[in-house]
Design an enzyme around this catalytic site. Sequence first.
Site, short mmCIF file in Angstrom:
data_model
loop_
_atom_site.label_atom_id
_atom_site.label_comp_id
_atom_site.label_asym_id
_atom_site.label_seq_id
_atom_site.Cartn_x
_atom_site.Cartn_y
_atom_site.Cartn_z
N ASP A 201 0.83 -1.20 0.00
CA ASP A 201 0.00 0.00 0.00
C ASP A 201 0.87 1.26 0.00
O ASP A 201 1.87 1.32 0.72
CB ASP A 201 -0.84 -0.06 1.29
CG ASP A 201 -1.89 1.00 1.37
OD1 ASP A 201 -2.65 1.16 0.41
OD2 ASP A 201 -1.98 1.68 2.43
N GLU A 243 1.33 -0.51 -5.06
CA GLU A 243 0.38 0.56 -5.35
C GLU A 243 1.21 1.84 -5.40
O GLU A 243 1.60 2.37 -4.36
CB GLU A 243 -0.69 0.68 -4.26
CG GLU A 243 -1.73 1.71 -4.63
CD GLU A 243 -2.32 2.50 -3.45
OE1 GLU A 243 -3.37 3.11 -3.64
OE2 GLU A 243 -1.74 2.52 -2.35
C1 GLC Z 1 -4.32 3.14 -0.22
C2 GLC Z 1 -5.59 2.35 -0.20
C3 GLC Z 1 -6.71 3.20 0.31
C4 GLC Z 1 -6.36 3.70 1.70
C5 GLC Z 1 -5.00 4.39 1.69
C6 GLC Z 1 -4.52 4.62 3.09
O1 GLC Z 1 -4.34 4.18 -1.14
O2 GLC Z 1 -5.85 1.82 -1.47
O3 GLC Z 1 -7.93 2.53 0.33
O4 GLC Z 1 -7.33 4.59 2.14
O5 GLC Z 1 -4.01 3.61 1.06
O6 GLC Z 1 -4.06 3.42 3.65
#
Ligand code: GLC
Length: 553
Positions: A201, A243
């Site tokens: 993440d 991500e």
């Molecule tokens: C990422 C996740 C999202 C979350 C954020 C904070 O972007 O995909 O859903 O709110 O991280 O952890």
Amino acid sequence: MIRTLWYKNALIYCLSVDSFMDANGDGVGDFDGLARRLDYLHGLGVRALWLMPFQPSPRKDHGYDITDYYSVDPRYGTLGDFVEFTHGCKERGMRVLMDLVINHTSDQHPWFQASRSDPESPYRDWYIWSETKPKDAHKGMVFPGFQDATWDYDDEAKAWYFHRFFKFQPDLNYANPDVRAEIFRIIGFWIELGVSGFRMDAVPFIIAEDSPRAGEPELKYQMLRDFRAFAQWRNGECVMLAEANVPPKESLEYFGRDADRLHMMFNFPANRTHFYAHASGDASALKKALKDTRNRPETGQWCHFLRNHDELDLSNLTEEQMEATFAAFAPDPEMRLFDRGIRRRLAPMLRGDRRRVELANSVLMSLPGTPVIRYGDEIGMGDDLALPERESVRTAMQWDNAPNGGFTLNESSACPVIADGPYGYRHINVAEQRRDPDSLLNWTERLIRLRRETPEIGYGDFDIVRSPKDILALRYEWRGASVLIVHNFSDRPREITFGLDATGGTKRKLVDLLDGDHDDGDEAGRHTIVIEPYGYRWYRIGEMNDALERREA
Ligand code: GLC
């Protein structure tokens, strides 16, 4: 290349345990329920699952605010249930990826509690503190409109702490080697329990140079290398999926020029331009995004997706492209989020038009990389805009037409269920679509099978065949076999003519892999095909028997 990189030809399905299937009747989805649905997923062709966070959490950000990295939220079951689940996946040849939410913890995490309450605590330095209010306290927010600062004052600590996301998500301090060691322990723990990969993440924020933790800038990418190396020492098939919504050039730094950092990245540039192509009928920006992201190490892989659990992020489209996409898919302000995104599911965005839903999915499966699909999209689930923020796209899976869509036997579901309207569970559900050979579910299953039988896409090299702007034609080559996949983004039928360089001197036939409408081409090896509005064609080039694996290059 020997075909051992499993992630290159897998179909990844993402889901959240809480909204998938409730087995114990308490109204909350659980691991036992998910385990009972593994045959459904396997039958669909899914070969890897990506689970959103399932560890204990106050769930103020749908579980992306963890209070204990080493257990399962009791609402979803126990560690025992988790291991039964990973075992069930293993038996079916399915891998499990889990979210690794390590940029921040919940403010309720015992580490943060210790950090804020005692300046002498070893945990004090696990977070990022400042005695005075930093000048940039109101800069760099990820959730504008819902978050007005990245630094907040903590009464107990009598100091300011840094949080890139919501106030209740304090950032961990990666300059501290103890924090890094703890992350290794977390990775190692879940690998022992059967996990084969992590969706990391918020990676750019973990390594951000402008973050106050960047005491040791050389740590920046080295850390990604260390995470990968550690995970692979523990389990050779383990993959890291980032991500990281960063410009294409920067993505090479995440893969590592020597292929030594993260294995996979979500292709955000392709995602937003793909939606723009549906909005405008013009696929040029998508073609450019594919060219811009072509460069990656051989073992690196892009993950393509349509929708996920977050908003559809349109940032980095040009203003004009963004306007056109908003106008087509989110005309109403309540459909938009954070000034940059759309908080809707795929099917309602495309007005439930089956042709367009098929087109979008067919494009997804044919893009250079590994496709990731979101639970419910295989049946065309809708959204509930009455729910706040991103919750609109996180409603319960619709299994049948029983109350609560068969998600739970409990009268009151803890997870919102879409009951009314054209997307309600009485109309859109798995049981009904399973019976209908022409349903979206059965179509999706056939498409997934086709994608898995076309490993040229995941493993091979691609070319974008020259064609008008409303046509996307991708050609792949791998081990002497090749495929050509053509999509028409326009609402009119299109006739296109192109030549295939006949390597080997033979005239090259186009074998239609979906409906047997083959094309021999003319004497000069040129093909003319007519493709209906929003149509798509999947061809193998050559003879049908030029299947893969036969001709070892
Ligand atoms: C990422 C996740 C999202 C979350 C954020 C904070 O972007 O995909 O859903 O709110 O991280 O952890």
